[in-house]
Design an enzyme around this catalytic site. Structure first.
Site: not given
Length: 423
Positions: A383, A208, A233-234, A127
């Site tokens: 996705r 990560d 938050y995922k 990312f």
């Protein structure tokens, strides 16, 4: 392959985690397949925020040490509850900061260039924010990122080869930072092998876990991983901007953090107000500032559900959902130009499906218009994340039928093939 809706309903009837769906606020008339970007709000997370507000109202400043959840110890408590999800001991984990601030902290602490060992090893598929942070840390140490940041290339643009990463662990590498799961393709890296190989060469390594924590079990302490960091938050469903987390292996306890701050201190010494830091003797020393209590509170509710469901059960259902997705795609959508670009092997697949199509951006817009919330990734990726705690097999089946209709009727052609401001 059974493609009937009744089979999806049968799978839902066998689902031991199905009741957790009732815990979440599901947007009306929506199939939400974007939990790998932002998880849904749960009733328990909502209640935890209300409770934190009530604590502030009731105790004022005494909330730091009084009430059901004293604020002074909240980051460590949440770290302890998070620890089973990643295979760590409670004192190795703390909830603090954001993904990128934690990466800055950990890089500042573990990147110790000396002699010819001056380079950081990363990859080309990570990312962007991780790469921004690593380049920034190199510049702060006086090194040119163009020369001192090594990025392992992908052979196909979607996945990384373990051998290629190991081959890049050269004598001049001082630190390795890699994703646990690639955010596009969902590939799960072989963290154990990579850690073993890094340590054979005397290189600290960190991961990560933003796209794996809450959907993929880890054994960080057993593997000997030096450090890790993640957002909440995922898959952890703690809300937009919720407080992140980090892990530091206990073998590194006792050292001073690279970026010291108010909450880096030993709790017993913190309010002695001395100008010489006495570091906390656990992962808590990698905190910098005061805990963001209202942004951490949702985790109190959300993590409670993970403890009840069990990360191994979550992983099992997640793999079943993605496998069902793949089988339906291969059966129902073979003639529409889609490429399934995520790993097929279960041990290598994270919690989402990754499709490639030349019209991916406009297909995502058409899906959303028809009630399915996907996620577009430039240049041509779609996705779809069926989350174990709140998505059903019937929703996977419906998503495939909606996608098939969109392609049959060419509904996507009414949209521009460009991403929105946020993709």
């Amino acid at each position: 392959m059974n493609t009937e809706k009744a089979y999806a309903a049968y799978l839902d009837q066998q689902d031991e985690l199905a009741n957790f769906r009732d815990e979440f606020y599901i947007p009306e008339n929506t199939i939400y397949m974007d939990g790998n970007s932002l998880g849904l709000l749960s009733k328990r997370a909502e209640q935890a925020v209300d409770d934190m507000m009530a604590s502030w109202k009731t105790y004022a400043i005494d909330g730091w040490t009084n009430g059901n959840e004293p604020w002074y110890y909240l980051s460590e408590k949440l770290g302890a509850v998070t620890a089973p999800l990643i295979g760590a001991s409670p004192e190795e984990v703390v909830v603090t900061g954001s993904t990128t601030t934690n990466l800055h902290q950990l890089t500042a602490s573990f990147y110790q260039p000396e002699g010819k060992k001056t380079k950081i090893l990363a990859d080309t598929l990570n990312f962007p924010s991780d790469i921004y942070a690593l380049k920034s840390q190199l510049k702060l140490k006086g090194y040119n990122p163009d020369e001192h940041l090594i990025q392992v290339e992908s052979n196909d643009g979607n996945m990384l080869d373990t051998k290629d990463i190991i081959d890049a662990m050269a004598d001049d590498v001082a630190l390795i930072v890699l994703p646990g799961v690639l955010y596009r393709s969902g590939q799960v890296l072989d963290m154990k092998t990579l850690t073993d190989e890094a340590h054979r060469r005397g290189i600290p390594i960190g991961f990560d876990l933003c796209h794996s924590i809450g959907s993929v079990p880890h054994q960080l302490s057993k593997w000997g991983v030096d450090f890790a960091f993640w957002c909440t938050y995922k898959h952890l469903n703690a809300g937009p901007g919720s407080v992140a987390g980090l892990y530091v292996n206990r073998k590194h306890f006792g050292r001073e953090p690279g970026l010291a701050g108010w909450f880096s201190s030993s709790k017993e010494k913190q309010f002695d107000m001395e100008h010489t830091l006495t570091p906390a003797q656990d992962a808590g020393t990698y905190q910098i500032g005061t805990p963001h209590l209202l942004s951490a509170a949702p985790l109190l509710g959300s993590l409670e559900m993970f403890a009840q469901a069990g990360i191994d059960n979550i992983r099992q259902k997640s793999l079943q959902l993605t496998q069902y997705f793949i089988e339906l795609l291969e059966t129902e959508l073979t003639d529409y130009g889609f490429t399934i670009a995520n790993p097929r092997k279960t041990e290598e697949r994270g919690g989402h499906i990754y499709l490639e199509h030349p019209d991916a951006a406009r297909i995502c817009k058409a899906l959303k218009a028809d009630g399915v919330v996907p996620d577009f990734r430039k240049p041509n990726g779609i996705r779809l994340a069926p989350v174990a705690l709140y998505n059903s097999f019937t929703e996977v089946w419906k998503t495939i039928q909606i996608l098939k209709t969109i392609m049959n009727e060419e509904r996507y052609k009414q949209y521009e093939n460009e991403r929105g401001i946020i993709a």
